[in-house]
Design a protein around this motif. Sequence first.
Motif, PDB file in Angstrom:
ATOM      1  N   ARG A 315       0.833  -1.203   0.000  1.00 48.40           N
ATOM      2  CA  ARG A 315       0.000   0.000   0.000  1.00 48.40           C
ATOM      3  C   ARG A 315       0.876   1.265   0.000  1.00 48.40           C
ATOM      4  O   ARG A 315       0.480   2.295  -0.522  1.00 48.40           O
ATOM      5  CB  ARG A 315      -0.945   0.027   1.198  1.00 48.40           C
ATOM      6  N   ASN A 443      -3.881   6.937   7.998  1.00 50.25           N
ATOM      7  CA  ASN A 443      -4.604   5.680   8.047  1.00 50.25           C
ATOM      8  C   ASN A 443      -3.952   4.752   7.026  1.00 50.25           C
ATOM      9  O   ASN A 443      -3.969   5.032   5.829  1.00 50.25           O
ATOM     10  CB  ASN A 443      -6.074   5.935   7.692  1.00 50.25           C
ATOM     11  N   PHE A 445      -4.747   2.063   5.677  1.00 48.87           N
ATOM     12  CA  PHE A 445      -5.621   1.416   4.697  1.00 48.87           C
ATOM     13  C   PHE A 445      -6.094   2.410   3.639  1.00 48.87           C
ATOM     14  O   PHE A 445      -6.730   2.029   2.667  1.00 48.87           O
ATOM     15  CB  PHE A 445      -6.839   0.805   5.401  1.00 48.87           C
TER      16      PHE A 445
ATOM     17  N   TYR B 121     -15.976  -8.341   9.864  1.00 42.03           N
ATOM     18  CA  TYR B 121     -14.562  -8.756   9.940  1.00 42.03           C
ATOM     19  C   TYR B 121     -14.201  -9.660   8.753  1.00 42.03           C
ATOM     20  O   TYR B 121     -13.492 -10.659   8.932  1.00 42.03           O
ATOM     21  CB  TYR B 121     -14.266  -9.501  11.240  1.00 42.03           C
ATOM     22  N   PRO B 125      -6.839  -7.937   6.115  1.00 38.46           N
ATOM     23  CA  PRO B 125      -6.251  -6.586   6.210  1.00 38.46           C
ATOM     24  C   PRO B 125      -4.878  -6.431   5.553  1.00 38.46           C
ATOM     25  O   PRO B 125      -4.472  -5.308   5.269  1.00 38.46           O
ATOM     26  CB  PRO B 125      -6.161  -6.342   7.723  1.00 38.46           C
ATOM     27  N   TRP B 197     -21.626  -4.479  14.921  1.00 40.25           N
ATOM     28  CA  TRP B 197     -20.792  -3.277  14.946  1.00 40.25           C
ATOM     29  C   TRP B 197     -19.396  -3.715  15.392  1.00 40.25           C
ATOM     30  O   TRP B 197     -19.263  -4.346  16.436  1.00 40.25           O
ATOM     31  CB  TRP B 197     -21.349  -2.206  15.876  1.00 40.25           C
ATOM     32  N   PRO B 198     -18.372  -3.394  14.616  1.00 42.09           N
ATOM     33  CA  PRO B 198     -17.043  -3.937  14.923  1.00 42.09           C
ATOM     34  C   PRO B 198     -16.323  -3.156  16.028  1.00 42.09           C
ATOM     35  O   PRO B 198     -16.689  -2.025  16.353  1.00 42.09           O
ATOM     36  CB  PRO B 198     -16.309  -3.778  13.596  1.00 42.09           C
ATOM     37  N   ALA B 199     -15.281  -3.760  16.551  1.00 43.32           N
ATOM     38  CA  ALA B 199     -14.429  -3.120  17.556  1.00 43.32           C
ATOM     39  C   ALA B 199     -13.790  -1.862  16.963  1.00 43.32           C
ATOM     40  O   ALA B 199     -13.574  -1.767  15.752  1.00 43.32           O
ATOM     41  CB  ALA B 199     -13.340  -4.092  18.006  1.00 43.32           C
ATOM     42  N   ASP B 201     -10.783  -0.721  16.994  1.00 39.47           N
ATOM     43  CA  ASP B 201      -9.549  -0.975  16.233  1.00 39.47           C
ATOM     44  C   ASP B 201      -9.864  -1.335  14.785  1.00 39.47           C
ATOM     45  O   ASP B 201      -9.166  -0.926  13.862  1.00 39.47           O
ATOM     46  CB  ASP B 201      -8.795  -2.172  16.842  1.00 39.47           C
ATOM     47  N   ARG B 204     -11.106   1.174  12.188  1.00 36.32           N
ATOM     48  CA  ARG B 204     -10.027   1.975  11.599  1.00 36.32           C
ATOM     49  C   ARG B 204      -9.693   1.557  10.174  1.00 36.32           C
ATOM     50  O   ARG B 204      -8.864   2.197   9.528  1.00 36.32           O
ATOM     51  CB  ARG B 204      -8.760   1.855  12.450  1.00 36.32           C
ATOM     52  N   LEU B 205     -10.284   0.494   9.674  1.00 43.71           N
ATOM     53  CA  LEU B 205      -9.975   0.066   8.307  1.00 43.71           C
ATOM     54  C   LEU B 205     -10.610   0.968   7.246  1.00 43.71           C
ATOM     55  O   LEU B 205     -10.302   0.827   6.062  1.00 43.71           O
ATOM     56  CB  LEU B 205     -10.401  -1.403   8.089  1.00 43.71           C
ATOM     57  N   ILE B 206     -11.505   1.860   7.654  1.00 43.94           N
ATOM     58  CA  ILE B 206     -12.049   2.823   6.679  1.00 43.94           C
ATOM     59  C   ILE B 206     -11.477   4.210   6.955  1.00 43.94           C
ATOM     60  O   ILE B 206     -10.989   4.483   8.051  1.00 43.94           O
ATOM     61  CB  ILE B 206     -13.599   2.853   6.678  1.00 43.94           C
ATOM     62  N   ARG B 211     -15.326   7.592   8.933  1.00 41.43           N
ATOM     63  CA  ARG B 211     -15.630   7.225  10.315  1.00 41.43           C
ATOM     64  C   ARG B 211     -16.383   8.360  11.010  1.00 41.43           C
ATOM     65  O   ARG B 211     -17.419   8.146  11.640  1.00 41.43           O
ATOM     66  CB  ARG B 211     -14.328   6.959  11.084  1.00 41.43           C
ATOM     67  N   ASN B 234     -19.188  -1.759  21.315  1.00 38.89           N
ATOM     68  CA  ASN B 234     -18.225  -1.418  20.266  1.00 38.89           C
ATOM     69  C   ASN B 234     -18.556  -0.053  19.657  1.00 38.89           C
ATOM     70  O   ASN B 234     -17.657   0.748  19.395  1.00 38.89           O
ATOM     71  CB  ASN B 234     -18.237  -2.486  19.165  1.00 38.89           C
ATOM     72  N   GLU B 237     -17.457   2.689  21.948  1.00 36.21           N
ATOM     73  CA  GLU B 237     -15.999   2.846  21.927  1.00 36.21           C
ATOM     74  C   GLU B 237     -15.547   3.598  20.675  1.00 36.21           C
ATOM     75  O   GLU B 237     -14.608   4.398  20.730  1.00 36.21           O
ATOM     76  CB  GLU B 237     -15.311   1.485  22.050  1.00 36.21           C
ATOM     77  N   ARG B 240     -16.157   7.220  21.310  1.00 36.58           N
ATOM     78  CA  ARG B 240     -15.111   7.737  22.203  1.00 36.58           C
ATOM     79  C   ARG B 240     -13.799   7.941  21.440  1.00 36.58           C
ATOM     80  O   ARG B 240     -13.187   9.009  21.511  1.00 36.58           O
ATOM     81  CB  ARG B 240     -14.917   6.758  23.361  1.00 36.58           C
ATOM     82  N   ASP B 241     -13.371   6.937  20.682  1.00 38.92           N
ATOM     83  CA  ASP B 241     -12.064   7.003  20.025  1.00 38.92           C
ATOM     84  C   ASP B 241     -12.035   7.988  18.862  1.00 38.92           C
ATOM     85  O   ASP B 241     -11.004   8.610  18.614  1.00 38.92           O
ATOM     86  CB  ASP B 241     -11.650   5.625  19.493  1.00 38.92           C
TER      87      ASP B 241
END
Lengths: 512, 512
Positions: A315, A443, A445, B121, B125, B197-199, B201, B204-206, B211, B234, B237, B240-241
């Motif tokens: 990437r 990021n 990705f 998931y 990645p 809904w994913p974690a 962390d 962060r893949l998008i 986000r 999730n 979180e 929050r993040d």
Amino acid sequence: MSEKKPSTNSINKLLDGRELVLVSNRGPVTFERNSNGERIAKRGAGGLVTALDSALASASTLWVASALSPEDRAVAAEGHPFTWPPEDPRYQVSLVDIEPGPYDLYYNEISNKILWFLQHYLFNPVKQPSIGPADRVAWESGYRYVNQLFADKITSVIEDEPEPVVMVQDYHLYLACGLVRRIRPDVHLLHFTHIPWPAADYFRLIPAKWRREILESMLACDVVGFHSQRYSRNFMECCRDFLGAKVVNRGQRVIFGDREVAVRTYPISIDSRELIAHKRRQSVAKWRTKIEEQRGHCRLIVRVDRAELSKNLVRGFAAYRLLLQEHPEHKEQVKFLAFAYPTRQEIPEYGEYRAEIEAAAAAINKEFGSTDWRPVELEIEDNFDRAVAAMTTYDVLLTNPIFDGMNLVAKEAAVLNERDGVIVLSENAGAYEELRDGVLGTNPFDIEETMERLHQALVMTPLEREARAARVKEIVLRNDALKWLKHQVADLLKKRTPRNDRRDGAKTPSLR
Amino acid sequence: MSEKKPSTNSINKLLDGRELVLVSNRGPVTFERNSNGERIAKRGAGGLVTALDSALASASTLWVASALSPEDRAVAAEGHPFTWPPEDPRYQVSLVDIEPGPYDLYYNEISNKILWFLQHYLFNPVKQPSIGPADRVAWESGYRYVNQLFADKITSVIEDEPEPVVMVQDYHLYLACGLVRRIRPDVHLLHFTHIPWPAADYFRLIPAKWRREILESMLACDVVGFHSQRYSRNFMECCRDFLGAKVVNRGQRVIFGDREVAVRTYPISIDSRELIAHKRRQSVAKWRTKIEEQRGHCRLIVRVDRAELSKNLVRGFAAYRLLLQEHPEHKEQVKFLAFAYPTRQEIPEYGEYRAEIEAAAAAINKEFGSTDWRPVELEIEDNFDRAVAAMTTYDVLLTNPIFDGMNLVAKEAAVLNERDGVIVLSENAGAYEELRDGVLGTNPFDIEETMERLHQALVMTPLEREARAARVKEIVLRNDALKWLKHQVADLLKKRTPRNDRRDGAKTPSLR
């Protein structure tokens, strides 16, 4: 440096006569026989060894590590620790003798093919992992067995020491902690994880029994350490979800059974002094000359990584390609030097990934290169001198891992660089929490964002470059590897709560 | 049933004259022209439509959905809602006219190739996602644009309604929420996510901008709903993040700017009455006869899924294969009937996965089959009648998704089955939180555990089978789809905190 550097004397003062036992899979030395049949010693490599080695100067330290070579096993069989390094004896080393079969299961099958993938989000969950009977055997006869050998060695070396301090390193040795605590309720025990800790949802990719076994063993420590807040938080969520443990004190402690365990963040660092000394070597100067020739009139984007799945080299090239497309003004004005150390070539994914790296670099040279200008120079070779040379002279350093425990390259580069180079750093590297004020975050990705950060770095004013470079360097110099160690020893020896004071010999309930 | 079933009257009572607007990508009907040029209506399919349809009986409901076919677009162009279904008019439907180009970007490129993969998931990645300029275009000219069309339609249909109640469904329509709030500060707005809904962390893949845009828009709602506690947590979180929002009230509320948003868990369910009525149809009886012939003297393991990457059919076959190896006493005594609906065949990963499913089934038949016994029957076909027939008669139901929003199959099966069948359910299905006391839970990545659960189900005493089947059935019957809807309406119309009362027309700060 804004803070006084802690001296090793201060660690000795904290220890107050107690022995410090450091435990890691790989130690500071491995032995061979030369053609004359003489035993010769080779210095261990890798970020962990370098960091720990620089932090250890106390005569009361013992380092326990795996015997890696046949000659290491011969040394281990002699049964007594030896002093290391020979020219500057600073600590003792004791090697754990492990048969090659179990070692392979422990190191390759579980640690590197499962735990490493798990903790860096490297699996493709549609297909991997797929845990079957062979993995259970690898867990029981490899990972758990070798951890038991380590625990036996640790309990033997601390046998006559009252309240010894034991610091267990990394993902190879999660289970040793619980096994040591069972024998020595009085030990001051810490585990430090040098790679990321994944979110609780993702930790579900391994069997329920393994999850419990790992977490219960880690909670046999007094302190559990990670590189970043994010990992600490993920770990505590795992303790909550899989053990029903309670997280208290604003997420600084986990209560499980009648144990109370501190969960702390200690970002590891580098030995700046040694690194700067290395830069001055003749062997580095040679490469500096070579790299200046490659530069010509161009500015240099540099990356230095292992050719690791987590390092995201492909990437990175995609972002560079997009930069040349979207900002053609950089054509013929910039070069990308990528230095990658070959790694884990015995795992098929790594071999495939290396081929993809090479293909991506070649495609850019084909698409954009001219007789006068080769946009990418890729070298896949283990050459630390050249890496040091490149780090002194980049204009932009790209380090965009998808997930990365710390990323020491960013810290090394900040200390070595002489051109106010800008660091483009993945927001998923542990170092990002510390360095975010100075680096350009991206990021990993998002090819477009990474491209924009490269562009931003290339067009940045000299004033801003200087300020950012100074900021990052200052942060790195302030937090060196010795400080990393000292903070852990200090937390470990803080007055224990009555809850955890087991000098009466009571056993840890979770391990009964 | 231990609790009184809420009537639609009670929802009308809660609404107190307000209009309820339900918004989803797919609606309850799609139109075509037959060969005579006459408009004909086809009932919509899929779990979401079935669940919502059964929950809606109020005359004051309007359902807003995409125009999917050319004839739908013609209906949409007529500009007024229509009443549905014709034989039992229960609600109004209004279709959103969307050009095919943007619809493709919105539906296929962003919703199904990125958000669906992200939230289950499903990415590898190391290689995916790799967000470039084409994805940005798909986001802006597809996803955001279609969400704007939805928002325009919603604000138009509620134009004359004071304090309308708007419930936006699923991952296709995150951005519509913020856009509606901007125009109508007084709306009672809810978003419900039907997938995991994913974690944080993994979220962060998008790209960072996506986000923020998704989360800020969702926090323009008064209530945000999910199927399980895990997803709610999730989501908070992530708030929050990525937004710096504050999570309060033991994780039931998120504070962001001057908004306070309730985050709640509403596990969706099925229309048991309609399903049981369906079971009595002649078209199902035919398949029951066929399946009883297939059974012979064997016991039946059944699975019913879409041939979806998340459904984990290949590992399911691996567990069955291991069962026949480790417990050969089941040979010739058990059969595995696997019914898979073809899905998303236009995405390459799905085509490849289908081939792997077929290969895995064929390999088992080749390895273990005899002239008298075919261990696996795999049917890849969309056949609801046969699926219903299979669910009435399984001895063991295997549903082991790697991650799954709810998994309605487990609930349908529990209600339909007539043999005290045992359900082996993935711990990563949303339904697991509700049904864990009755089902056998398994880690979907752990072939050995899944195999052990199949064995356990096959050797279970009749008494335990009966108790477990009754327990699961009781939980499902108690929580029907109407109750799911009613709880949301009730929470939405609870007295607002002054913080969120925007009837003065103040704008949402996060959307300024």
